[in-house]
Enzyme design. Structure first.
Site, mmCIF file in Angstrom:
data_model
loop_
_atom_site.group_PDB
_atom_site.id
_atom_site.type_symbol
_atom_site.label_atom_id
_atom_site.label_comp_id
_atom_site.label_asym_id
_atom_site.label_seq_id
_atom_site.Cartn_x
_atom_site.Cartn_y
_atom_site.Cartn_z
ATOM 1 N N ASN A 195 -19.531 62.228 12.252
ATOM 2 C CA ASN A 195 -18.760 61.223 11.533
ATOM 3 C C ASN A 195 -19.396 61.037 10.153
ATOM 4 O O ASN A 195 -20.569 60.662 10.052
ATOM 5 C CB ASN A 195 -18.774 59.916 12.326
ATOM 6 N N HIS B 207 -13.022 57.887 9.839
ATOM 7 C CA HIS B 207 -12.335 56.682 10.296
ATOM 8 C C HIS B 207 -11.892 55.899 9.066
ATOM 9 O O HIS B 207 -12.582 54.975 8.621
ATOM 10 C CB HIS B 207 -13.260 55.839 11.174
ATOM 11 N N ARG C 91 -10.157 53.140 6.917
ATOM 12 C CA ARG C 91 -9.714 51.776 7.167
ATOM 13 C C ARG C 91 -8.836 51.308 6.013
ATOM 14 O O ARG C 91 -8.883 51.885 4.913
ATOM 15 C CB ARG C 91 -10.914 50.853 7.371
ATOM 16 N N GLU D 140 -9.982 58.948 13.278
ATOM 17 C CA GLU D 140 -9.966 57.725 14.069
ATOM 18 C C GLU D 140 -9.281 56.611 13.294
ATOM 19 O O GLU D 140 -9.325 56.577 12.062
ATOM 20 C CB GLU D 140 -11.400 57.269 14.388
ATOM 21 N N HIS E 22 -20.488 55.930 19.696
ATOM 22 C CA HIS E 22 -20.958 54.637 19.204
ATOM 23 C C HIS E 22 -22.402 54.401 19.645
ATOM 24 O O HIS E 22 -22.683 54.230 20.825
ATOM 25 C CB HIS E 22 -20.075 53.472 19.657
#
EC number: 2.6.99.2
Length: 238
Positions: free
Chosen positions: A7, A43, A45, A70, A191
């Site tokens: 990531n 990811h 946002r 994601e 995570h």
């Protein structure tokens, strides 16, 4: 062997803190692949505080491994992005607006109808769909009927408990992965997985298709260098 997807959100955070293009996100992604990563995860946002939507388009042009995007499928802009970019995998996460990081999985029972509706366009487009869940058997079982191909087990509770009681920390995850395999779901995890706990998790939670790791890996790279760090993480997955 479990695949490692890196990531790169934290690379984008560092870049954005000063403007410009240092570090170069695209080059870092390419280097991660060159150093052995089997996938790249982002990811984006809504506030684009790290990964920008433009980054996702740019990355799709160059990534040679597996691209995993994601995000929250309740955001129309996110859905449009994924369907436009067509990554190999989309991971659906129930993030709230402004949330610092993901902190829980979907309630796949309560939101069964919603998830069926949200997953449908990705499945129709041929994108492998994974949904973020807690290691609760009922949530895993209900995930199957949403149409998802995989689940991603939310591993922060494991990471928190691991130093105190490794066996206890992994028990629910072992059961969840086994049940997912029984009903035909692939299993990812992510995570707070790190060099301290990853080998134990991987040895005890099988089958495990993929781990997505960002924060800890990038922090370790400050000390060990990116190439060496990726190799260190891959060794934990053998």
């Amino acid at each position: 062997m479990t695949r490692l997807s890196v990531n790169i959100n934290k690379i984008a955070t560092l870049r954005n803190s000063r403007g410009g293009n240092n570090p170069d996100l695209i080059q870092v992604a390419l280097d991660c692949e060159r150093f052995g990563a089997e996938g790249i995860t982002v990811h984006p946002r809504p506030d684009e505080r790290h990964i920008r939507y433009s980054d996702v388009y740019a990355l799709k042009k160059v990534i040679q491994t597996e691209f995993n995007i994601e995000g929250n499928p309740l955001e129309e802009k996110f859905v449009e992005l994924v369907l436009d970019v067509m990554p190999e995998q989309v991971t659906l996460v129930p993030d709230a607006l402004g949330q610092i990081t993901s902190n829980h999985g979907w309630d796949t029972i309560k939101h069964q109808d919603l998830l069926i509706r949200l997953i449908a366009p990705f499945k129709a487009a041929g994108i492998r769909t994974s949904i973020f869940v807690d290691p609760i058997l009922e949530m895993v079982e209900a995930a199957k009927s949403t149409g998802a191909d995989r689940i991603e087990l939310y591993t922060e509770p494991f990471a928190e408990e691991f130093p105190n009681d490794p066996t206890k920390s992994v028990a629910s995850y072992r059961k969840a992965a086994f049940r997912a395999h029984q009903i035909g779901l692939g299993v990812n995890a992510g995570h707070d997985l790190s060099l301290e706990n990853l080998a134990f998790f991987n040895a005890n939670v099988q089958p495990l298709d993929e781990v997505s790791i960002g924060h800890a890996l990038i922090c370790d790279a400050l000390y060990y260098g990116l190439e060496n760090t990726i190799q260190l993480y891959k060794r934990q997955l053998i």
